[in-house]
Design an enzyme around this catalytic site. Structure first.
Site, PDB file in Angstrom:
ATOM      1  N   PRO A  92       0.891  -1.147   0.311  1.00 31.63           N
ATOM      2  CA  PRO A  92      -0.169   0.297   0.091  1.00 31.63           C
ATOM      3  C   PRO A  92       0.936   0.950   0.314  1.00 31.63           C
ATOM      4  O   PRO A  92       0.140   2.531  -0.464  1.00 31.63           O
ATOM      5  CB  PRO A  92      -0.977  -0.250   0.666  1.00 31.63           C
ATOM      6  CG  PRO A  92      -0.690  -1.287   1.503  1.00 31.63           C
ATOM      7  CD  PRO A  92       0.200  -2.027   1.309  1.00 31.63           C
ATOM      8  N   GLU A 119       3.417  -8.748   8.603  1.00 32.95           N
ATOM      9  CA  GLU A 119       3.413  -6.701   8.584  1.00 32.95           C
ATOM     10  C   GLU A 119       4.617  -5.768   7.549  1.00 32.95           C
ATOM     11  O   GLU A 119       4.230  -5.259   7.210  1.00 32.95           O
ATOM     12  CB  GLU A 119       3.849  -6.336   9.846  1.00 32.95           C
ATOM     13  CG  GLU A 119       3.394  -6.402  10.936  1.00 32.95           C
ATOM     14  CD  GLU A 119       1.534  -6.947  11.141  1.00 32.95           C
ATOM     15  OE1 GLU A 119       1.048  -5.367  10.995  1.00 32.95           O
ATOM     16  OE2 GLU A 119       1.070  -7.338  10.847  1.00 32.95           O
ATOM     17  N   ARG A 157      -4.501  -9.742 -20.347  1.00 33.31           N
ATOM     18  CA  ARG A 157      -5.718  -9.943 -20.961  1.00 33.31           C
ATOM     19  C   ARG A 157      -5.333  -8.056 -22.399  1.00 33.31           C
ATOM     20  O   ARG A 157      -5.677  -8.319 -23.355  1.00 33.31           O
ATOM     21  CB  ARG A 157      -6.796  -8.625 -20.657  1.00 33.31           C
ATOM     22  CG  ARG A 157      -6.832  -7.635 -20.012  1.00 33.31           C
ATOM     23  CD  ARG A 157      -7.864  -7.645 -18.764  1.00 33.31           C
ATOM     24  NE  ARG A 157      -9.146  -7.278 -20.013  1.00 33.31           N
ATOM     25  CZ  ARG A 157      -9.136  -6.377 -20.173  1.00 33.31           C
ATOM     26  NH1 ARG A 157      -8.216  -5.306 -20.716  1.00 33.31           N
ATOM     27  NH2 ARG A 157     -10.045  -5.791 -21.293  1.00 33.31           N
ATOM     28  N   ASP A 172     -12.211  -1.117 -25.213  1.00 34.60           N
ATOM     29  CA  ASP A 172     -12.909  -0.991 -23.292  1.00 34.60           C
ATOM     30  C   ASP A 172     -12.551   0.113 -22.967  1.00 34.60           C
ATOM     31  O   ASP A 172     -11.611   1.114 -23.104  1.00 34.60           O
ATOM     32  CB  ASP A 172     -12.827  -2.254 -22.658  1.00 34.60           C
ATOM     33  CG  ASP A 172     -11.334  -2.067 -22.478  1.00 34.60           C
ATOM     34  OD1 ASP A 172     -11.343  -3.686 -22.147  1.00 34.60           O
ATOM     35  OD2 ASP A 172     -10.302  -2.032 -22.121  1.00 34.60           O
TER      36      ASP A 172
HETATM   37  C1  9WO Z   1      -0.516  -3.549   7.799  1.00 37.86           C
HETATM   38  C2  9WO Z   1      -0.630  -1.990   8.351  1.00 37.86           C
HETATM   39  C3  9WO Z   1      -1.379  -1.963   9.625  1.00 37.86           C
HETATM   40  C4  9WO Z   1      -1.303  -1.302  10.595  1.00 37.86           C
HETATM   41  C5  9WO Z   1      -2.017   0.082   9.425  1.00 37.86           C
HETATM   42  C6  9WO Z   1      -0.872  -0.042   8.324  1.00 37.86           C
HETATM   43  C7  9WO Z   1      -0.729  -1.365   8.173  1.00 37.86           C
HETATM   44  N1  9WO Z   1       0.146  -1.022   6.509  1.00 37.86           N
HETATM   45  C8  9WO Z   1      -0.257  -2.864   6.506  1.00 37.86           C
HETATM   46  C9  9WO Z   1       0.414  -3.421   5.350  1.00 37.86           C
HETATM   47  O1  9WO Z   1       0.814  -2.536   4.780  1.00 37.86           O
HETATM   48  N2  9WO Z   1       1.026  -4.772   5.424  1.00 37.86           N
HETATM   49  C10 9WO Z   1       1.182  -5.663   4.072  1.00 37.86           C
HETATM   50  C11 9WO Z   1       0.409  -6.609   4.265  1.00 37.86           C
HETATM   51  C12 9WO Z   1       2.356  -5.781   4.030  1.00 37.86           C
HETATM   52  C13 9WO Z   1       3.093  -5.639   3.244  1.00 37.86           C
HETATM   53  C14 9WO Z   1       2.101  -7.079   2.219  1.00 37.86           C
HETATM   54  N3  9WO Z   1       0.608  -6.888   2.787  1.00 37.86           N
HETATM   55  C15 9WO Z   1       0.228  -6.248   1.734  1.00 37.86           C
HETATM   56  C16 9WO Z   1       0.213  -5.827   0.515  1.00 37.86           C
HETATM   57  N4  9WO Z   1      -0.873  -5.987   2.182  1.00 37.86           N
HETATM   58  N5  9WO Z   1      -1.445  -5.074   0.872  1.00 37.86           N
HETATM   59  C17 9WO Z   1      -0.893  -4.884  -0.296  1.00 37.86           C
HETATM   60  C18 9WO Z   1      -1.481  -4.473  -1.157  1.00 37.86           C
HETATM   61  C19 9WO Z   1      -0.689  -4.731  -2.056  1.00 37.86           C
HETATM   62  C20 9WO Z   1      -0.821  -3.751  -3.272  1.00 37.86           C
HETATM   63  N6  9WO Z   1      -2.252  -3.058  -3.045  1.00 37.86           N
HETATM   64  C21 9WO Z   1      -3.087  -2.959  -2.053  1.00 37.86           C
HETATM   65  C22 9WO Z   1      -2.493  -3.603  -0.727  1.00 37.86           C
END
Ligand code: 9WO
Length: 251
Positions: A92, A119, A157, A172
Site C-alpha cells: 500500500p 506486517e 488481457r 474498452d
Molecule cells: C499493515 C498495517 C497495519 C496497520 C496500519 C498500516 C498497515 N499497513 C500494513 C501493511 O502494509 N501490511 C502489508 C500486508 C505488508 C506488505 C504485504 N501486505 C499487503 C500488501 N497488504 N496489502 C497489500 C497491497 C498491495 C498492493 N496494493 C494494495 C495492497
C-alpha cells in the site's frame, strides 16, 4: 510474457493460470507463471521466514536472508534466459497502478512480483533488490498476492492474441481514459425497462455516437478527474465537448 512471483502462498497465485482469460493464455503458452517460495530458501530446521520487528509492536516481519536468496535466484534465472525484468514490491506504500502502467508492463519480456505477508518485509530488501513499489489503492490486504494476481490479469488481457475478439481490449474503458458505456443484452424489455432504442436501430454510426456520448457523460459525472490533464482541466476535442453537452442536456 513471463511472470515470476515470490510468495509464501504459491497455490493462491497459481489459481490465475487455472481459469478464465489468464488460464487460457497460460494453456496457450502466451504467459508463463513461475512461483518461488522464500521458505524453500531457508536453512534452519523450522524453515523460518519471519521474525519479531525491531522496536517492538504486534505482528511479524519477513526476514531478509531468505528473501534476498530468492530474489537473486529469480534474477539469475531470468537473465540466463536472456530476458530483462524489474522487481516490483506490492504494498500500500507504492505508486498506484493504472491502465497505462498495465500497458507498459504488457510491452515487456516479464516482471518479478514480490509479495509480502505479515506486517511486511525487512526494508533492506527493498533497498537492495527492489526497483519499484506498486499499490492497487488505499487499502490494506493480508498480503501482496491478490495484487500480483491483479497485475497478471490486467497485463495478460492486453497481450496480442489473448482476447478472442482482436481489439476488445483496445475498445474498452480506459484505452482513452474514459469509463465504459452501458451494456445490454436480451430481452429487449426487462421488468418494464426497455433497451435504449438506438441500440436496436441497426444504425452503426448512431450507435457509436451514442456509446461515445455515454462514455463521456459517465466519466464527467463519476470521474471528472480522468478528463483532466496536467495542462488542461478539460482536455476534450470540440466534437467530444459537443457530445458531452448533449449528454448533460438530457441527463
Ligand atoms: C499493515 C498495517 C497495519 C496497520 C496500519 C498500516 C498497515 N499497513 C500494513 C501493511 O502494509 N501490511 C502489508 C500486508 C505488508 C506488505 C504485504 N501486505 C499487503 C500488501 N497488504 N496489502 C497489500 C497491497 C498491495 C498492493 N496494493 C494494495 C495492497
Amino acid at each position: 510474457m513471463r511472470f515470476d512471483v515470490i510468495t509464501l502462498l504459491p497455490e493462491l497465485v497459481e489459481a490465475v493460470t487455472q481459469v478464465g482469460v489468464t488460464g487460457r493464455a497460460a494453456k496457450r503458452d502466451l504467459i508463463e507463471l513461475h512461483c518461488w517460495n522464500p521458505r524453500d530458501y531457508t536453512e534452519d530446521v523450522h524453515r523460518t521466514v519471519d521474525d519479531r520487528p525491531y522496536g517492538g509492536g504486534p505482528g511479524m516481519v519477513m526476514k531478509a536472508d531468505c528473501l534476498l536468496k530468492t530474489i537473486r535466484d529469480v534474477k539469475q534465472t531470468v537473465t540466463d534466459q536472456g530476458r530483462q525484468a524489474k522487481v516490483i514490491y506490492l504494498s500500500p506504500q507504492g505508486r498506484q497502478i493504472n491502465q497505462s502502467l498495465m500497458r507498459e508492463v504488457s510491452q515487456t519480456e516479464g516482471i518479478i512480483l514480490l509479495c509480502g505477508r505479515y506486517e511486511g518485509i525487512d526494508e533492506r530488501v527493498v533497498q537492495l533488490e527492489v526497483d519499484e513499489e506498486w499499490s492497487l489503492g488505499d487499502y490494506v490486504l493480508s498480503g501482496g498476492e491478490l495484487a500480483a494476481m491483479v497485475v497478471i490479469d490486467g497485463v495478460t488481457r492486453l497481450l496480442p492474441s489473448v482476447l478472442g475478439h482482436d481489439d476488445s481490449a483496445e475498445q474498452d474503458s480506459f484505452t482513452e481514459n474514459l469509463l465504459d458505456c452501458e451494456h445490454y443484452t436480451r430481452p429487449e424489455t426487462l421488468e418494464g425497462i426497455a433497451v435504449p432504442e438506438v441500440l436496436t436501430s441497426g444504425d452503426h454510426k448512431a450507435i457509436a455516437r451514442w456509446r461515445r456520448k455515454q462514455s463521456l457523460g459517465r466519466t464527467f459525472k463519476r470521474r471528472p478527474d480522468l478528463l483532466k490533464t496536467e495542462e488542461n482541466d478539460m482536455a476534450l476535442s470540440k466534437q467530444d465537448q459537443a457530445l458531452l453537452n448533449e449528454y448533460l442536456k438530457d441527463n
